[in-house]
Design a protein around this motif. Structure first.
Motif, PDB file in Angstrom:
ATOM      1  N   ALA A  67     -11.759  -8.444  -2.128  1.00  0.00           N
ATOM      2  CA  ALA A  67     -12.068  -8.510  -0.813  1.00  0.00           C
ATOM      3  C   ALA A  67     -10.871  -8.413  -0.022  1.00  0.00           C
ATOM      4  O   ALA A  67      -9.957  -8.960  -0.424  1.00  0.00           O
ATOM      5  CB  ALA A  67     -13.019  -9.741  -0.614  1.00  0.00           C
ATOM      6  N   CYS A  68     -10.812  -7.865   1.400  1.00  0.00           N
ATOM      7  CA  CYS A  68      -9.991  -7.726   2.054  1.00  0.00           C
ATOM      8  C   CYS A  68      -9.736  -9.312   2.528  1.00  0.00           C
ATOM      9  O   CYS A  68     -10.653 -10.077   2.848  1.00  0.00           O
ATOM     10  CB  CYS A  68     -10.105  -6.807   3.262  1.00  0.00           C
ATOM     11  N   SER A  69      -8.662  -9.353   3.186  1.00  0.00           N
ATOM     12  CA  SER A  69      -8.255 -10.925   3.606  1.00  0.00           C
ATOM     13  C   SER A  69      -8.877 -10.685   5.125  1.00  0.00           C
ATOM     14  O   SER A  69      -8.951  -9.812   6.008  1.00  0.00           O
ATOM     15  CB  SER A  69      -6.647 -10.934   3.811  1.00  0.00           C
ATOM     16  N   PRO A  70      -9.266 -11.970   5.700  1.00  0.00           N
ATOM     17  CA  PRO A  70      -9.483 -12.192   6.980  1.00  0.00           C
ATOM     18  C   PRO A  70      -8.526 -11.854   7.952  1.00  0.00           C
ATOM     19  O   PRO A  70      -9.045 -11.273   8.938  1.00  0.00           O
ATOM     20  CB  PRO A  70     -10.022 -13.941   6.866  1.00  0.00           C
ATOM     21  N   GLU A  71      -7.408 -11.964   7.804  1.00  0.00           N
ATOM     22  CA  GLU A  71      -6.369 -11.379   8.958  1.00  0.00           C
ATOM     23  C   GLU A  71      -6.699 -10.003   9.142  1.00  0.00           C
ATOM     24  O   GLU A  71      -6.476  -9.324  10.011  1.00  0.00           O
ATOM     25  CB  GLU A  71      -5.116 -11.793   8.468  1.00  0.00           C
ATOM     26  N   GLU A  89      -0.713 -10.208  10.966  1.00  0.00           N
ATOM     27  CA  GLU A  89      -0.124 -11.096   9.976  1.00  0.00           C
ATOM     28  C   GLU A  89      -0.320 -10.707   8.577  1.00  0.00           C
ATOM     29  O   GLU A  89       0.040 -11.275   7.565  1.00  0.00           O
ATOM     30  CB  GLU A  89      -0.920 -12.463  10.423  1.00  0.00           C
ATOM     31  N   SER A  90      -1.047  -9.791   8.546  1.00  0.00           N
ATOM     32  CA  SER A  90      -1.637  -9.369   6.740  1.00  0.00           C
ATOM     33  C   SER A  90      -0.926  -8.247   6.347  1.00  0.00           C
ATOM     34  O   SER A  90      -0.128  -7.405   7.006  1.00  0.00           O
ATOM     35  CB  SER A  90      -3.049  -8.590   7.057  1.00  0.00           C
ATOM     36  N   ASP A  91      -1.029  -8.405   5.033  1.00  0.00           N
ATOM     37  CA  ASP A  91      -0.180  -7.657   4.318  1.00  0.00           C
ATOM     38  C   ASP A  91      -0.886  -6.382   3.571  1.00  0.00           C
ATOM     39  O   ASP A  91      -0.538  -5.570   2.722  1.00  0.00           O
ATOM     40  CB  ASP A  91       0.529  -8.343   3.076  1.00  0.00           C
ATOM     41  N   GLU A  92      -2.216  -6.212   3.882  1.00  0.00           N
ATOM     42  CA  GLU A  92      -3.083  -5.367   3.295  1.00  0.00           C
ATOM     43  C   GLU A  92      -2.923  -3.995   3.738  1.00  0.00           C
ATOM     44  O   GLU A  92      -2.348  -3.689   5.163  1.00  0.00           O
ATOM     45  CB  GLU A  92      -4.697  -5.662   4.050  1.00  0.00           C
TER      46      GLU A  92
END
Length: 249
Positions: A42-46, A88-91
């Motif tokens: 799953a993808c991160s909330p950020e 903030e995400s690294d996705e």
């Protein structure tokens, strides 16, 4: 003079139909193998928050004519402040993906799933049907198509409309996509065209598509400049226009 060939009436039963059946079976096996190897992380909330911020900006810009000017200016200030924040995400970060062993393993699995069956199928066709002429196209072609349809035989006087087994496999691989989609009830999980598209835009499969979120934020912020988002309320003076239309009727 162009050479003509009389095809054996049994060529369809002994060569053409087996190649079609094996090609379709291979596509089905690749579909279910891709389902088993598909990354379900799953993808991160950020990451979800940042993508929805960009989508909100796009939808608001495209439909600004249906929002009153005061409401639109309030939305402009809010969205501009959100887009000025640092993601903030690294996705989707290429450097983060390179250091993730799960993503690398998924990429390698997808690449093997793409290339391995093709190499095996080419060896199968060349071994069991070497230099077979399996079909004749119903329309004329120029000599420039000889290398495309007659790979595996060297006969410069043969009519270009004859197709060899090796080239016929590639034609079937692309031509059977519609039948595969019909059998699966939707798009194939391992679509050849989609895979090539992903290779061209940098996503190799096996994980989230590689995107540069700071770059997307900056581009969307530029799209929100006042010069590109001039406001024109579509419902302005709508009562007068409605009364004028009613009087004309």
């Amino acid at each position: 003079m162009t050479g003509l060939v009389l095809l054996d009436p049994n060529i369809s039963a002994w060569a053409l139909i087996p190649i079609v059946v094996v090609t379709m079976s291979l596509q089905l096996l690749k579909h279910y193998a891709a389902l088993m190897m598909k990354d379900k992380t799953a993808c991160s909330p950020e990451f979800l928050k940042e993508t929805q911020t960009i989508q909100k900006g796009v939808y608001t810009r495209n439909n600004r004519g249906w929002i009153p000017k005061e409401g639109f200016e309030e939305r402009r200030r809010k969205i501009n402040s959100m887009l000025k924040e640092k993601p903030e995400s690294d996705e989707g970060n290429p450097m983060a993906a390179m250091g993730d062993p799960t993503a690398m393993r998924g990429m390698m699995g997808q690449q093997f799933l793409q290339m391995g069956p093709h190499l095996g199928m080419m060896q199968f066709v060349q071994y069991f049907f070497p230099s077979f002429v399996i079909a004749k196209l119903p329309f004329p072609l120029t000599s420039r198509f000889r290398g495309m349809f007659q790979r595996g035989i060297e006969h410069p006087t043969l009519d270009v409309t004859y197709v060899t087994s090796f080239c016929g496999y590639f034609l079937m691989m692309w031509g059977l996509r519609g039948i595969i989609t019909l059998l699966l009830g939707g798009a194939s999980e391992f679509d050849e065209a989609e895979h090539i598209k992903n290779m061209t835009d940098g996503s190799m499969g096996g994980g989230p598509k590689q995107v540069d979120m700071p770059k997307l934020y900056a581009a969307e912020l530029d799209n929100w400049s006042e010069a590109l988002t001039m406001h024109d309320f579509h419902l302005k003076n709508s009562e007068k226009r409605l009364l004028k239309l009613k009087a004309e009727l």
